[in-house]
Design an enzyme around this catalytic site. Sequence first.
Site, PDB file in Angstrom:
ATOM      1  N   ASP A  43       9.284   2.524   1.443  1.00 53.07           N
ATOM      2  CA  ASP A  43       8.134   3.275   1.941  1.00 53.07           C
ATOM      3  C   ASP A  43       8.000   2.968   3.430  1.00 53.07           C
ATOM      4  OD1 ASP A  43       5.654   4.157   2.764  1.00 53.07           O
ATOM      5  OD2 ASP A  43       4.598   3.531   0.948  1.00 53.07           O
TER       6      ASP A  43
ATOM      7  N   LYS B 194       2.598   9.692   8.224  1.00 48.16           N
ATOM      8  CA  LYS B 194       1.901   9.248   9.437  1.00 48.16           C
ATOM      9  C   LYS B 194       2.506   9.800  10.749  1.00 48.16           C
ATOM     10  CE  LYS B 194      -0.974   5.591   7.743  1.00 48.16           C
ATOM     11  NZ  LYS B 194      -0.590   4.991   6.469  1.00 48.16           N
TER      12      LYS B 194
ATOM     13  N   PHE C 101       0.858  -1.189   0.000  1.00 44.60           N
ATOM     14  CA  PHE C 101       0.000   0.000   0.000  1.00 44.60           C
ATOM     15  C   PHE C 101       0.888   1.231   0.000  1.00 44.60           C
ATOM     16  CE2 PHE C 101      -2.357   3.501   1.869  1.00 44.60           C
ATOM     17  CZ  PHE C 101      -3.514   3.479   1.115  1.00 44.60           C
TER      18      PHE C 101
HETATM   19  C1  LIG Z   1      -0.831   5.298   5.004  1.00 46.38           C
HETATM   20  C2  LIG Z   1       0.235   4.890   4.033  1.00 46.38           C
HETATM   21  C3  LIG Z   1       0.475   5.629   2.851  1.00 46.38           C
HETATM   22  C4  LIG Z   1      -0.383   6.790   2.448  1.00 46.38           C
HETATM   23  O1  LIG Z   1      -0.271   7.872   3.318  1.00 46.38           O
HETATM   24  P1  LIG Z   1      -1.297   9.095   3.205  1.00 46.38           P
HETATM   25  O2  LIG Z   1      -0.772  10.082   4.195  1.00 46.38           O
HETATM   26  O3  LIG Z   1      -2.665   8.572   3.543  1.00 46.38           O
HETATM   27  O4  LIG Z   1      -1.247   9.589   1.814  1.00 46.38           O
HETATM   28  C5  LIG Z   1       1.538   5.247   2.049  1.00 46.38           C
HETATM   29  N1  LIG Z   1       2.323   4.198   2.360  1.00 46.38           N
HETATM   30  C6  LIG Z   1       2.114   3.465   3.475  1.00 46.38           C
HETATM   31  C7  LIG Z   1       3.029   2.325   3.789  1.00 46.38           C
HETATM   32  C8  LIG Z   1       1.059   3.778   4.340  1.00 46.38           C
HETATM   33  O5  LIG Z   1       0.837   3.032   5.434  1.00 46.38           O
END
Ligand SMILES: *Cc1c(COP(=O)(O)O)cnc(C)c1O
Length: 399
Positions: free
Chosen positions: A224, A253, A139
């Site tokens: 990420d 986050k 994700f």
């Molecule tokens: C939550 C998340 C995102 C997206 O972050 P947003 O601030 O909602 O755009 C991207 N990568 C990972 C691994 C995430 O958990």
Amino acid sequence: MTAAMELSSPEVMDVFARYVVPNYTRYPVCLVRGQGSEVWDAEGRRYLDFFPGWGCNLLGHCPPRVVQAVQEQVAQLIHVPNSWYIESQGAFAQALVERSFSSQAFFCNSGAEANEAAIKLARAHQAPRYKIIATQQSFHGRTFAAISATGQPKYQQGFGPLLPGFKHVPFGDLEAMEHQIDDETAAIMVEPIQGEGGVNLAPEGYLEGLRKLADDRGLLLILDEVQSGMGRTGRWFAYQHTDITPDIMTLAKSLAGGVTGGAMLARPEVAASLKPGMHAATFGGNPLTCRAGLATIETIDEGNLLERGTAIGERFRKFFLELSGTTSVIREVRGKGVMIGVDLAMPGAEIVQQLLERGLLANCTHDTVLRLLPALTIQDEQIDEGCSIIADVLRSAEG
Ligand SMILES: *Cc1c(COP(=O)(O)O)cnc(C)c1O
């Protein structure tokens, strides 16, 4: 505390039904106040929060240093654009780099935006190579590049055509990754621990193997760490459980103690490919976010909260392993530090609903995974209180 809002939860829900785009499934509760690992709703009911801020509130609700830094800053300068220098942005970049790898930081506002920056940088740096290999069940966010990188069709359906150039291979499978590399491949992009995908840890040697593949084939390794970074796993960044470093890393986050913010870190030689004018975020690296981010780092340092995160994770792990001996509802317990996934032998949404009714906030991801992202500041008594609710609910679900 600021002046209380006036409306009841049902009244707020009526306003939403008329005026707010219905793209979220929401619990029928309006939250008004939080402190540490507790929140209160409009009716004055208290909840224990094992999932504060969907992973954004790593220090719990309203961490004192963050509150104070933002209160000071908001009366001094709320926002200035990136056509000027501000001390806090430089200091925040330095603090992040000193805790990670030799790199420079670009600031934006969210995880998706950080990944957009990473994808644009990878293409700019590697041109004319443009392909990125990502993983299934990953994700990376909701913008077009981010959903194209995301290896879950449910986030893509209805929005095609997607950005070209993305391939997805099983997470943990080095051979499949190697097999997809061709002359047009620019980068490999993975979460060191998949979050939304079900709290999936990389198998032993996987990140090291990706690093080697990237080095051998001249690719960039993008990690990420939007969910796993900033101390969530008991180290500042999840890759630090290995001895490799990425070329590019994305954060959001937990970055600023619950205040909105995102960042991309890149090795200086790679970062140099973003020349003035090539990329920007108007609100990125604003004074409020940077002060909040610095206060977050100070809080973690001074409270030895990385170690505490490891201990919290152990306490949860011990509880779930013991519980799994007495019920068949638990299939597997996964996680690191305060990133915890419990794979259930039944749909998790019902469990989360029952926990809510018992006053405990948690999350279900990937259908069957009970996901907890508790705060580093949670107390042992709070852990035990919530865990006994979980034990009750899981035992009665089995019966
Ligand atoms: C939550 C998340 C995102 C997206 O972050 P947003 O601030 O909602 O755009 C991207 N990568 C990972 C691994 C995430 O958990």
